[in-house]
Structure formats: structure tokens, C-alpha cells
Design an enzyme around this catalytic site. Structure first.
Site, PDB file in Angstrom:
ATOM      1  N   GLY A   1      32.053 -23.849 -65.482  1.00 44.97           N
ATOM      2  CA  GLY A   1      32.113 -24.371 -64.118  1.00 44.97           C
ATOM      3  C   GLY A   1      33.362 -23.995 -63.345  1.00 44.97           C
ATOM      4  O   GLY A   1      33.727 -24.683 -62.380  1.00 44.97           O
ATOM      5  N   SER A   2      34.016 -22.896 -63.707  1.00 44.43           N
ATOM      6  CA  SER A   2      35.231 -22.554 -62.960  1.00 44.43           C
ATOM      7  C   SER A   2      34.879 -22.079 -61.544  1.00 44.43           C
ATOM      8  O   SER A   2      35.641 -22.316 -60.597  1.00 44.43           O
ATOM      9  CB  SER A   2      36.075 -21.516 -63.701  1.00 44.43           C
TER      10      SER A   2
ATOM     11  N   MET B   1      22.375 -20.299 -66.580  1.00 47.23           N
ATOM     12  CA  MET B   1      21.853 -19.325 -67.542  1.00 47.23           C
ATOM     13  C   MET B   1      20.360 -19.484 -67.814  1.00 47.23           C
ATOM     14  O   MET B   1      19.894 -19.218 -68.914  1.00 47.23           O
ATOM     15  CB  MET B   1      22.637 -19.424 -68.862  1.00 47.23           C
TER      16      MET B   1
ATOM     17  N   ASP C   1      18.713 -10.449 -61.168  1.00 43.90           N
ATOM     18  CA  ASP C   1      19.907  -9.833 -60.561  1.00 43.90           C
ATOM     19  C   ASP C   1      19.577  -8.699 -59.580  1.00 43.90           C
ATOM     20  O   ASP C   1      20.268  -7.663 -59.543  1.00 43.90           O
ATOM     21  CB  ASP C   1      20.848  -9.301 -61.670  1.00 43.90           C
TER      22      ASP C   1
ATOM     23  N   ASP D   1      15.873 -13.268 -56.011  1.00 42.03           N
ATOM     24  CA  ASP D   1      14.427 -13.100 -55.847  1.00 42.03           C
ATOM     25  C   ASP D   1      13.779 -13.113 -57.233  1.00 42.03           C
ATOM     26  O   ASP D   1      14.422 -13.484 -58.216  1.00 42.03           O
ATOM     27  CB  ASP D   1      14.091 -11.862 -55.003  1.00 42.03           C
TER      28      ASP D   1
ATOM     29  N   ILE E   1      16.336 -18.811 -66.161  1.00 44.49           N
ATOM     30  CA  ILE E   1      15.595 -18.132 -65.089  1.00 44.49           C
ATOM     31  C   ILE E   1      14.833 -19.199 -64.293  1.00 44.49           C
ATOM     32  O   ILE E   1      14.188 -20.070 -64.884  1.00 44.49           O
ATOM     33  CB  ILE E   1      14.585 -17.126 -65.700  1.00 44.49           C
ATOM     34  N   LEU E   2      14.900 -19.109 -62.974  1.00 38.89           N
ATOM     35  CA  LEU E   2      14.168 -20.079 -62.143  1.00 38.89           C
ATOM     36  C   LEU E   2      12.700 -19.657 -62.036  1.00 38.89           C
ATOM     37  O   LEU E   2      12.389 -18.467 -62.048  1.00 38.89           O
ATOM     38  CB  LEU E   2      14.782 -20.131 -60.744  1.00 38.89           C
TER      39      LEU E   2
ATOM     40  N   HIS F   1      27.280 -12.579 -59.945  1.00 39.98           N
ATOM     41  CA  HIS F   1      27.098 -11.790 -61.162  1.00 39.98           C
ATOM     42  C   HIS F   1      28.366 -10.962 -61.428  1.00 39.98           C
ATOM     43  O   HIS F   1      28.916 -10.363 -60.504  1.00 39.98           O
ATOM     44  CB  HIS F   1      25.883 -10.857 -61.001  1.00 39.98           C
TER      45      HIS F   1
ATOM     46  N   ASN G   1      23.364 -16.069 -56.092  1.00 40.94           N
ATOM     47  CA  ASN G   1      23.881 -16.005 -57.457  1.00 40.94           C
ATOM     48  C   ASN G   1      25.133 -15.143 -57.481  1.00 40.94           C
ATOM     49  O   ASN G   1      25.273 -14.225 -56.679  1.00 40.94           O
ATOM     50  CB  ASN G   1      22.801 -15.373 -58.364  1.00 40.94           C
TER      51      ASN G   1
HETATM   52  C1  GRF Z   1      30.605 -16.161 -64.069  1.00 36.95           C
HETATM   53  O1  GRF Z   1      31.421 -15.164 -64.572  1.00 36.95           O
HETATM   54  C2  GRF Z   1      29.406 -15.584 -63.343  1.00 36.95           C
HETATM   55  O2  GRF Z   1      29.589 -14.282 -62.928  1.00 36.95           O
HETATM   56  C3  GRF Z   1      28.323 -15.611 -64.377  1.00 36.95           C
HETATM   57  O3  GRF Z   1      28.602 -16.731 -65.175  1.00 36.95           O
HETATM   58  C4  GRF Z   1      30.000 -17.006 -65.176  1.00 36.95           C
HETATM   59  C5  GRF Z   1      30.190 -18.468 -64.969  1.00 36.95           C
HETATM   60  O4  GRF Z   1      31.497 -18.882 -65.191  1.00 36.95           O
HETATM   61  N1  GRF Z   1      27.041 -15.639 -63.719  1.00 36.95           N
HETATM   62  P1  GRF Z   1      31.968 -20.347 -64.794  1.00 36.95           P
HETATM   63  O5  GRF Z   1      31.012 -21.315 -65.501  1.00 36.95           O
HETATM   64  O6  GRF Z   1      31.885 -20.473 -63.315  1.00 36.95           O
HETATM   65  O7  GRF Z   1      33.364 -20.483 -65.314  1.00 36.95           O
END
Ligand code: GRF
Length: 185
Positions: free
Chosen positions: A14-15, A88, A143, A139, A90-91, A107, A105
Site C-alpha cells: 500500500g505504499s 493482484m 495491462d 480494459d 483480475i477484475l 504498472h 492501474n
Molecule cells: C507497485 O509497484 C505497482 O506498480 C504494482 O504493484 C506495486 C504495489 O506496491 N502494480 P504498493 O502496494 O503500492 O507498495
């Protein structure tokens, strides 16, 4: 400014969520986070929901009724933007259709390169010299939705997975917020 309501989906640390929450304090930032969704009970990011007193829901994606409940909550809170921040799962097509053009999203690569998981490992293996992160609309394909923002960094020959992740995430915090500001410009 009248801010829109956003919801953030997480599965882990959750950073990115934390960085978004801190940015919402800025008067000019176009959204407030009104709801946090996690598909993992143990996701560390839930501490930010608690700390910043933002309502959160842990969803059980095994339960066939979860999506209905989720759509209900999102409608109730008048959410206009859904941010996937390390979510993590898939919707479903139904969910994506219900919020078409409203789900974004982040990535950790320069899409369309390195879609999917194990991104850092693959980037290092291919000895890339430039990498970065991408914020894009979601979509039905993984990704693959329309790109909102990309940010680049240089890779050095002594980078490893940990250092690359650290560098990329610092970039992500800026990219995510800039993408949201760009959407509402
Ligand atoms: C991020 O690096 C993002 O690119 C990927 O998942 C990671 C999530 O990190 N989709 P955090 O949970 O926000 O620390």
C-alpha cells in the site's frame, strides 16, 4: 475545488495508496479517497485506511456475491474513479464494463513492455538500460488499456531487483498522482 470521490484497490504494502492519500490533502488535487478495497485480510496497506480513517472493505473474491456487494458500495459512495494500486486480482468483465473509462492501474514498466508479473526480474534479465512505470486505463486485456502517463528512469549495471523496485516505486508515487490530475484537467 469540488473534488471527485475515488476508491483505491490494494492487495499488499500500500505504499502507492499512502502516497495518494497524502496528495489528496492538496487543495488542488482533484480527488478524495472515500473507500479502500483489499482482497487480502493481511494486506499491510490496510493500516493506512485505519490511520487516515478511510472506510475499507476486505473482499472475499471466492464468494460469488462479492462483486454485487462491491458494486453496491461503490455506487453508494458515488465513486467516480477506481485506482488499482498493487491489486493482484483480475477484475471481471462485468465489473470493468460497469466502470468503463473510470478504472486506472499503475504498472512498474514502460508498457507495452513487460506486461504481467515478475516485471523487475524480466527487465534485469534483458539488461534494459531504461525502464519506468505506466498509469493506464483498465480494459479487458491485461495491462493493455489506454496509457495516461509514463515516466522513465535509467537502470545502472549494478541495479538488482530490490534497487529497481525502490527506484520504480518512487517514480510511481509521482506518476499516479500526475495521472489523476491529468484526467480531471
Ligand atoms: C507497485 O509497484 C505497482 O506498480 C504494482 O504493484 C506495486 C504495489 O506496491 N502494480 P504498493 O502496494 O503500492 O507498495
Amino acid at each position: 475545488m469540488v473534488k471527485k470521490n475515488a476508491c483505491v484497490f490494494i492487495s499488499g504494502r500500500g505504499s502507492n495508496l499512502k502516497s495518494l492519500i497524502l496528495n489528496t490533502r492538496d487543495y488542488n488535487f482533484p480527488v478524495n479517497i472515500k473507500l479502500i478495497i483489499s482482497n487480502k485480510k493481511q494486506a499491510r496497506g490496510i493500516i493506512y485506511a485505519k490511520k487516515f480513517k478511510i472506510p475499507y472493505i476486505i473482499i472475499d473474491t471466492q464468494n460469488s456475491l462479492f462483486e454485487k456487494k462491491l458494486l453496491n458500495e461503490i455506487n453508494k459512495k458515488k465513486i467516480s474513479l477506481i485506482c488499482l494500486a498493487g491489486y493482484m486480482k483480475i477484475l471481471s468483465k462485468n465489473f470493468i464494463n460497469s466502470y468503463r473509462g473510470k478504472i486506472i492501474n499503475i504498472h512498474p514498466s514502460l508498457l507495452p513492455k513487460y506486461k504481467g508479473t515478475n516485471t523487475f526480474k524480466r527487465i534485469l534479465k534483458n539488461r534494459e538500460t531504461i525502464t519506468g512505470c505506466t498509469v493506464h486505463y483498465v480494459d479487458k486485456k491485461l495491462d493493455s488499456g489506454k496509457i495516461i502517463i509514463k515516466k522513465k528512469i535509467n537502470l545502472s549495471h549494478n541495479d538488482n531487483e530490490a534497487s529497481l523496485k525502490r527506484k520504480t516505486q518512487i517514480l510511481e508515487y509521482r506518476a499516479f498522482s500526475e495521472a489523476i490530475s491529468k484526467i480531471y484537467k
